[in-house]
Every structure is written in structure tokens, then in C-alpha cells.
Enzyme design. Structure first.
Site, PDB file in Angstrom:
ATOM      1  N   HIS B  63       2.019   5.310  48.709  1.00  0.00           N
ATOM      2  CA  HIS B  63       3.021   4.635  48.236  1.00  0.00           C
ATOM      3  C   HIS B  63       3.680   5.270  46.942  1.00  0.00           C
ATOM      4  O   HIS B  63       2.994   5.394  46.080  1.00  0.00           O
ATOM      5  CB  HIS B  63       2.608   3.273  47.722  1.00  0.00           C
ATOM      6  CG  HIS B  63       1.999   2.602  48.997  1.00  0.00           C
ATOM      7  ND1 HIS B  63       2.617   1.669  49.751  1.00  0.00           N
ATOM      8  CD2 HIS B  63       0.819   2.408  49.642  1.00  0.00           C
ATOM      9  CE1 HIS B  63       1.736   1.231  50.887  1.00  0.00           C
ATOM     10  NE2 HIS B  63       0.463   1.474  50.522  1.00  0.00           N
ATOM     11  N   LEU B  64       4.855   5.708  47.274  1.00  0.00           N
ATOM     12  CA  LEU B  64       5.674   6.470  46.317  1.00  0.00           C
ATOM     13  C   LEU B  64       6.433   5.642  45.408  1.00  0.00           C
ATOM     14  O   LEU B  64       7.220   6.138  44.337  1.00  0.00           O
ATOM     15  CB  LEU B  64       6.223   7.805  46.758  1.00  0.00           C
ATOM     16  CG  LEU B  64       5.085   8.764  47.609  1.00  0.00           C
ATOM     17  CD1 LEU B  64       6.001  10.079  47.997  1.00  0.00           C
ATOM     18  CD2 LEU B  64       4.019   9.192  46.661  1.00  0.00           C
ATOM     19  N   ARG B  65       6.685   4.614  45.781  1.00  0.00           N
ATOM     20  CA  ARG B  65       7.492   3.411  44.963  1.00  0.00           C
ATOM     21  C   ARG B  65       8.879   3.706  45.048  1.00  0.00           C
ATOM     22  O   ARG B  65       9.428   2.840  44.203  1.00  0.00           O
ATOM     23  CB  ARG B  65       6.832   3.163  43.713  1.00  0.00           C
ATOM     24  CG  ARG B  65       5.370   3.006  43.630  1.00  0.00           C
ATOM     25  CD  ARG B  65       5.006   1.530  44.244  1.00  0.00           C
ATOM     26  NE  ARG B  65       3.661   1.264  44.074  1.00  0.00           N
ATOM     27  CZ  ARG B  65       2.987   0.661  45.090  1.00  0.00           C
ATOM     28  NH1 ARG B  65       3.291   0.167  46.276  1.00  0.00           N
ATOM     29  NH2 ARG B  65       1.521   0.369  45.017  1.00  0.00           N
ATOM     30  N   ASP B 308      -4.237   5.916  50.920  1.00  0.00           N
ATOM     31  CA  ASP B 308      -3.482   4.523  50.542  1.00  0.00           C
ATOM     32  C   ASP B 308      -3.339   4.554  48.887  1.00  0.00           C
ATOM     33  O   ASP B 308      -3.274   3.795  48.204  1.00  0.00           O
ATOM     34  CB  ASP B 308      -4.350   3.319  50.723  1.00  0.00           C
ATOM     35  CG  ASP B 308      -3.508   2.116  50.940  1.00  0.00           C
ATOM     36  OD1 ASP B 308      -2.508   2.130  50.626  1.00  0.00           O
ATOM     37  OD2 ASP B 308      -4.130   1.123  51.055  1.00  0.00           O
ATOM     38  N   PHE B 326      -2.630  -5.703  44.208  1.00  0.00           N
ATOM     39  CA  PHE B 326      -3.627  -4.853  45.087  1.00  0.00           C
ATOM     40  C   PHE B 326      -3.317  -3.393  44.895  1.00  0.00           C
ATOM     41  O   PHE B 326      -2.338  -2.984  44.788  1.00  0.00           O
ATOM     42  CB  PHE B 326      -3.763  -5.233  46.524  1.00  0.00           C
ATOM     43  CG  PHE B 326      -4.289  -6.678  46.832  1.00  0.00           C
ATOM     44  CD1 PHE B 326      -5.631  -6.983  46.752  1.00  0.00           C
ATOM     45  CD2 PHE B 326      -3.516  -7.767  46.782  1.00  0.00           C
ATOM     46  CE1 PHE B 326      -6.144  -8.004  47.251  1.00  0.00           C
ATOM     47  CE2 PHE B 326      -4.253  -9.092  46.899  1.00  0.00           C
ATOM     48  CZ  PHE B 326      -5.424  -9.288  47.063  1.00  0.00           C
TER      49      PHE B 326
END
Lengths: 311, 438
Positions: B63-65, B308, B326
Site C-alpha cells: 500500500h503506497l497510499r 502487505d 489495521f
């Protein structure tokens, strides 16, 4: 510097620690019967009550206990405070720290909040109930009440009845009762009991079958929310199988004690006639609460030497 | 750019299944020669004796946002973190704000990544428009656009509607698209914070049952079996999920699966004092689940290790357990943690671990040379890592390139370090200190 001492859950105390705390509570109970109900033990200390959940009973009990020990008391109630402005628990902790508070009594809807506070302040932390996790002073006052009424608790049997799954009172209470050598039953429908075994606790679904074994019947508050979650089909059905009424009391051991952490839902988990009967110790529990919390504050804030209460 | 000679390394290549000492010559971004005693004259020499040379890793799940939460991570910090962790390529998940559900959005992101020149980026597109679980996103257009999206997922949430999942598997099979399932039935996991059972009881937190994952693993396997679509199960965490994947593969279902380092190393017993660095989805499970996941990785049931990687702002994680988000970061800790715990611990061979970080994920994603892979052979792209397996050190999350500090392995003693990452023949991380002697 001495290690900070906290009371986060009942297992911060070993059996000796529990017994000593209860003995001390007895001497404070004696103080509370005097005309002048106050001792100077914690003069100059400051205790903050940090309540993120409404709880008149527990807050007043802690406040009175601190005042009876001559401590200064700050009351921080979340709904009317900085939380509404978005202040985090950490910032609140840092604020209390900056004010030089010696002890923080914390009630919080999320399990573990007292553990986080311990990380963020130098103050002594007393857990006054966190989520559905723990409520150690309630467990102590319950043991105190049982001991006053029944004497030695070793080998006696207690049943926690109802919503054990969501009850911090039951969680800490079961541990405390085990610690002093009692047999512990958890009674309720499977949807209201913990999803894994709790060490030394027997799960029972048939309340009537369990009653003849019980020296203490500890009724838990049944929240309407559990019915909305579908954990019980209806309050009527719950009442039919798990309400403690006079007829069911007839199946209990002679001299059995009825307890409830309050507030009670009369007509749901407990019938009015049972709540008001002499074998019910509900008001005695409230009285014990002040003495037990005095003992906890006194022990943790340096009043007693050499305790084992180190978390 | 002068030719680069990587001299004297132990070359471990999961693509070829070889493990031997050799020199490797890199020229114009590709491997030009592999052998012993390659001449040094006129070449830049990277002394690598005592080190392991392997293909650079491929991250299947990060997840690189970007876009929308650049406070937590950016392409730049995330792809830099990848290089430090030994990854030459990263798949980024589409649960951004806005979500990556449109050709223009995915193309823009891919172009930005190319311009940065760090690790390669493979954008994962949404399965459904807006990640709302109702209507299929433009899967074909995302696949056909410049970003060449190969995989689709509504990661962060399961696709609740089995009918939509079925359509996605059918539709994407037309162009070989991969459907990545986030196996979680939100009705079963609702309100949960940690594994349901011993952990939820001890901590007084609401539980997430194993079943919340397993019912969706079972459902998606059946859907893949019926449609013939390619299904990949993200971050499986339970023994029963692994068993179902094993059985499905035996039946010939086109299913692959990944596991995270934290689910391989930690269990619900490690959560302790409500440290939110241990709050992740799926939650840490039981020691028996950990053992089963290790076995499934060992026997090839689980194809790949994926981290993840889920960076969060510090203020967001420094909250009460129920209120904290999370997720944990993982790219910079993956190799040393796994090497120390699994390889040094005697549970996995070095070859199998490296395979799960390289060839396994490449096969899942359907990547082939020249994009990625092929191993350490003449002509392959020189995306490589040098690993120092002897170095013992302590993980320090405050020194990560990622903005995320939410790492449950912070402060952990580890062994093995990514000494150097080489991308397209260029040293992009480490490489200053030379090799280890003897």
C-alpha cells in the site's frame, strides 16, 4: 527511584497481594464507620479521575476513596472535555503528566487504554474498567463482600451468570475468584460465553442445573444491545432461561449469596424480590467499593511498603 | 556506464535452481556473462565474496497510499523502501483515495513511478468501480492502457457479492487478468480487533474468527473452479485456508496464494500490551496456524511471500487499540526477519525463501522476461540483490525509508541484511562497503 506501581488487572496481584489488600480494606471499612471518616494518609497527593465512559457509581466511589485519604481529586469527564475537540488519549496523558498528577484512575470504552496511559505518563494508573477487558477494583470489592459474608472462600463455588462474553466485571472477577481458590462457573447461552476456554472456568448452559452447586450467584447486567446484535432471540427468552427469581433461588445451596455489579435490570436478569432479599449483597458491594479503593490507592501511592503489586 | 563486475559471490538463483560461486558481469543493464575468473580490467568491480547474489525481489502486495494519503506514504518513499528491502518491483494496491479504478488514474500513477526511476511499479486496479462491490470497474481498459494492469483487487475489503466476484473471474479471463481476493466476510469479522479465541478473551477485544477468512477462501476457490478464472488469495492466515488451497491445487483449480512475514513469524500470543503495531488484518492467528502456514510455504501450496506493507501515520497508530487502523509496514524488514526465523531456524531452505520472494510472485503475476525474472542468466535484466547472511543486527524502524514506523519487528534481533540492490545494472541501494571476506 522506586518502580511505579499500577493496578491494571487483577493478575497484577498474587494471592498474598489480594489477601493483604482485602485486610487493608477491612481496616479502612472500620475508618468509614467512624464519626470523622477521614485519614491523612495521602495528603499532598493528587488523583485524577479520567472517565471516558459514563459511570456515576465507580467514579463517585473512587472520588470518595481519594478524599477519605485526604488526596486532592481532579475529575475529567470525557463528554464535557477536550475529547470532543479531538484531543487524543496521548495528549491528555501528557497534560495530566505536566500537571504533576500522582495517580490516574481511568475508565475507557476500549480495552487496553490503561496500558497505553502507562506508557505515556509517569503517574500510577488504576484501571477503573477498560472496554470488555478488566475491572480489578470491582473484582476486589466483590471478593471483599464474599469474604465478609461467607468467611473462607477456598473451595467455594461461584457462578457468573449472563453476558460473560462482554463483561469486564466477570473477566476480572473470574480471575480473582480462581486466585483465592474458588471453583468458577460461567453460565449463559453459548453466544454470551467467551469463544475460548478460560483457565479453570467451567462453562455451563443450564442455569437450573448449576444452581445447587453455587455458594455465590453473580448475576451480570443484560444489555439490550446484545439482543440487537442477535446474541439472544429476545429479552423474554433470555429472562425465561437465565433470570434469577425466587423459585430458582430455591434450588441454590442454603445460605447462597446473590451479587450484582449494578445497575440492575429488575425483571430481566434479576427479579425484584431476589434483588431486595437479605441474601442479596448488592448494597454491601457498593459500601465495600469505597474501602477497597482506599486500600488500592493507599497501597499504590506509596502508603504501604513491600507490596507485590507491581505491574 | 562502465560494465559492472560482481565478483566472487555465491549465486543463488531460484529461477534456475542453481547455487554456485561465480562472477557476474553486467553490461548495459543486462547480465552479460556468468562464470569464474572474469577479467576485472576497465570494469567497475563490486567485491562480493562472502555474499549471496540473487535476483531482486518482487513485492506482490504493498500500500503506497498515493493518491490521497501522502502523509502516510508516497510513491517515492514507498519505492525507496522497496529498494532498501531488496525489491526491484512492487505491486501497489488500489485502496487509495480516490481508488485506482480507472485507466486515467492508473496510467498517471504508473507514469509518476517511471519518472522516479526507483523500483518498478505494477498498479493493481480495482475489481469494482469505486471499490464499492457493485459494478465491475473497466478491467479491460485498465489492462489495455499504458499502465498495463495485470491484476485486480478490492483489497482492504472482500467482494461480498458472490455474483460480482464470479463475473470478475469470468470477464478477466478473456485477457488473462488476475483477480486478487481479499478473503474476508465482513459480517463475520465485524467489530473484531484480534483473532477470536485465546487472544480476544485474554485482551478483552472483539474477535475476528478464522471463519471470516475461510468462508471466502472456500467461496472464491469454488468460483475460480467454475469460471476457470485466475484467482490469487491475498494474505491467507489460517491452517484451514492453506489446506483448502492445497486441495484446490490438487484438483487443478487456477489458484495461487500469498502469506505475509508477520503471519509466518508472529502469533496472537505476541500482541502483549496493546501495541497497535500488532494490529493487522487479517489478525495474527494461533501458533498452530503459523506452523501450518510455514508448512504450506515449504511444500509450495503457498506461492509467494508478500508483505502487505501498510504504512500509517504515527498519530493514527498511537491510539486506543479499537481506534487505530489495521496494518503494518514490511518491505524493509521482510528478508532479515524471514532469514533469521525461517532459514536460520531450520524451517526453510534459503533457495525456497528466495523463490517465494522472486519466482513465486512473478508466476502469480504472470511476469516474464524482459519485464522481470529469468534469473541470473545471460541476457536477463540485471535486477539483483546482494545479501549478507552473516550480519547480525537490530531492526530499527525509525531508520526506514518508508514513512511508516508501524513495524512489529522494531527492536528485534535479526540476521541477514540486504547489502546491495542493483536495478537495471545500477547500484540503487548499498554497495559502498564492498564484500565480506572469508
Amino acid at each position: 527511584m522506586a518502580e511505579r506501581r499500577h493496578l491494571l488487572d487483577i493478575d497484577d496481584l498474587d494471592r498474598d497481594g489480594i489477601e493483604r489488600m482485602l485486610d487493608m480494606a477491612r481496616s479502612f471499612a472500620e475508618v468509614l464507620r467512624r464519626p470523622i471518616k477521614k485519614v491523612p494518609s495521602l495528603r499532598g497527593k493528587t488523583v485524577a479521575n479520567l472517565f471516558y465512559e459514563p459511570s456515576t457509581r465507580t467514579r463517585l466511589s473512587f472520588e470518595l476513596a481519594a478524599k477519605r485519604l485526604s488526596a486532592d481529586v481532579l475529575n475529567f469527564t470525557a463528554s464535557a472535555s477536550s475529547v470532543e475537540k479531538g484531543e487524543s488519549l496521548k495528549d491528555t496523558a501528557l497534560t495530566l503528566e505536566a500537571m504533576g498528577v500522582d495517580a490516574v484512575v481511568v475508565r475507557h470504552p476500549v480495552a487496553g487504554a490503561p496500558w497505553l496511559l502507562r506508557r505515556w505518563t509517569e503517574a500510577t494508573i488504576l484501571n477503573a474498567g477498560d472496554g470488555m477487558h478488566a475491572h480489578p477494583t470491582q473484582a476486589l470489592l466483590d471478593l471483599f463482600t464474599m469474604r465478609e459474608r461467607l468467611g473462607d472462600l477456598e473451595g467455594r463455588t461461584v457462578a457468573f451468570v449472563g453476558d460473560v462474553l462482554h463483561s469486564r466485571v466477570a473477566r476480572s472477577g473470574m480471575k480473582a475468584c480462581r486466585a483465592v481458590g474458588m471453583e468458577v462457573l460461567a453460565v449463559g447461552p453459548p453466544t454470551l460465553l467467551p469463544p475460548a476456554p478460560v483457565e479453570g472456568v467451567e462453562y455451563v448452559h443450564d442455569f437450573e442445573a448449576a444452581l445447587p452447586r453455587c455458594d455465590v450467584i453473580y448475576m451480570l447486567r443484560m444489555q439490550r444491545e446484545r439482543q440487537q446484535e442477535g446474541r439472544v432471540p429476545s429479552l423474554e427468552e433470555y429472562t425465561r432461561f437465565y433470570q434469577l427469581n425466587a423459585e430458582r433461588m430455591g434450588r441454590a445451596r442454603p445460605g447462597a449469596l446473590v451479587m450484582h455489579p449494578g445497575p440492575m435490570n429488575r425483571g430481566v436478569e434479576i427479579a425484584g424480590e431476589v434483588a431486595d432479599a437479605p441474601y442479596a449483597a448488592v448494597t454491601a458491594q457498593v459500601t465495600a467499593g469505597v474501602a477497597v479503593r482506599m486500600a488500592a490507592l493507599f497501597t499504590l501511592l506509596g502508603g504501604a511498603e513491600g507490596g507485590s503489586e507491581v505491574a | 556506464m562502465p560494465e559492472l563486475l560482481i565478483a566472487g559471490a555465491r549465486v543463488v538463483d531460484p529461477f534456475q535452481g542453481t547455487d554456485e560461486h561465480a562472477d557476474v558481469l553486467v553490461s548495459r543493464g543486462r547480465i552479460a556473462e556468468v562464470g569464474r575468473g572474469i577479467g576485472r580490467e576497465g570494469r567497475e568491480v563490486l567485491e562480493a565474496s562472502g555474499l549471496v547474489l540473487a535476483p531482486a525481489f518482487l513485492e506482490l502486495h504493498a500500500h503506497l497510499r498515493e493518491p490521497g494519503d501522502e502523509d502516510a506514504e508516497t510513491l517515492e518513499t514507498g519505492l525507496e523502501a522497496a529498494l532498501r528491502g531488496g525489491y526491484a518491483a512492487v505491486c501497489c494496491m488500489p485502496n487509495t483515495r480516490p481508488p485506482l479504478d480507472h485507466p486515467a488514474v492508473v496510467s498517471g500513477l504508473a507514469a509518476r513511478a517511471r519518472a522516479l526511476g526507483l523500483a518498478d511499479l505494477y498498479v493493481v486496479g480495482c475489481i469494482t468501480r469505486g471499490r464499492e462491490g457493485r459494478d465491475l470497474a473497466d478491467l479491460g481498459l485498465m489492462h489495455a492502457c499504458e499502465a498495463r494492469v495485470r491484476a485486480f483487487s478490492d483489497d482492504g475489503a472482500g467482494v461480498e457479492d458472490a455474483g460480482i466476484m464470479r463475473l470478475a473471474l469470468q470477464y478477466a479471463s478473456a485477457f488473462g487478468g488476475l483477480i486478487i481476493s481479499h478473503p474476508e466476510d465482513a459480517r463475520l469479522s465485524r467489530g473484531g480487533q484480534v483473532n477470536e479465541g485465546a487472544a480476544s478473551v485474554a485482551l478483552g477485544l472483539r474477535g475476528i474468527p478464522s471463519l471470516a477468512e475461510e468462508v471466502m477462501v472456500a467461496r472464491d476457490i469454488l468460483l475460480a473452479e467454475e469460471t476457470g478464472g485466475r484467482l490469487h488469495l491475498a494474505h491467507i492466515s489460517t491452517a484451514r485456508s492453506a489446506a483448502m488451497v492445497r486441495e484446490a491445487k490438487e484438483r487443478g483449480v487456477r489458484v495461487t496464494a500469498e502469506v505475509t512475514p508477520h503471519h509466518l513469524v508472529l502469533s496472537e500470543r505476541d500482541i502483549g500490551d496493546y501495541d497497535t503495531s500488532y494490529k493487522m488484518s487479517p489478525p495474527l492467528r494461533t501458533p498452530a496456524d503459523v506452523a501450518a502456514l510455514r508448512e504450506a510455504l515449504r511444500d509450495g501450496t503457498i506461492d509467494a511471500v508478500a508483505t502487505d506493507h501498510a504504512p500509517h501515520r504515527r498519530e493514527d497508530k498511537e491510539k486506543e487499540f479499537d481506534y487505530a487502523p489495521f496494518g503494518v509496514v514490511g518491505m524493509e524488514s521482510a528478508f532479515p526477519v524471514l532469514y533469521r526465523e525461517l532459514v536460520e531456524g531450520g524451517e526453510l531452505t534459503l533457495m525456497r525463501l528466495l523463490e517465494a520472494l522472486t519466482r513465486g510472485p512473478a508466476a502469480v503475476l504472470g511476469l516474464e522476461p524482459p519485464d522481470y525474472g529469468g534469473g541470473i542468466v545471460v541476457g536477463a535484466r540485471a535486477d539483483l540483490v546482494l545479501l549478507d547472511l552473516e550480519e547480525e543486527w537490530t531492526l530499527d524502524a525509525t531508520r526506514f525509508a518508508s514513512k511508516g514506523r508501524n513495524c512489529p519487528f522494531h527492536g528485534r534481533a535479526v540476521k541477514g541484511r540486504v547489502a546491495c540492490t542493483i536495478k537495471g545494472g545500477r547500484v540503487v541501494h548499498g554497495g559502498g562497503g564492498g564484500g565480506r571476506r572469508g
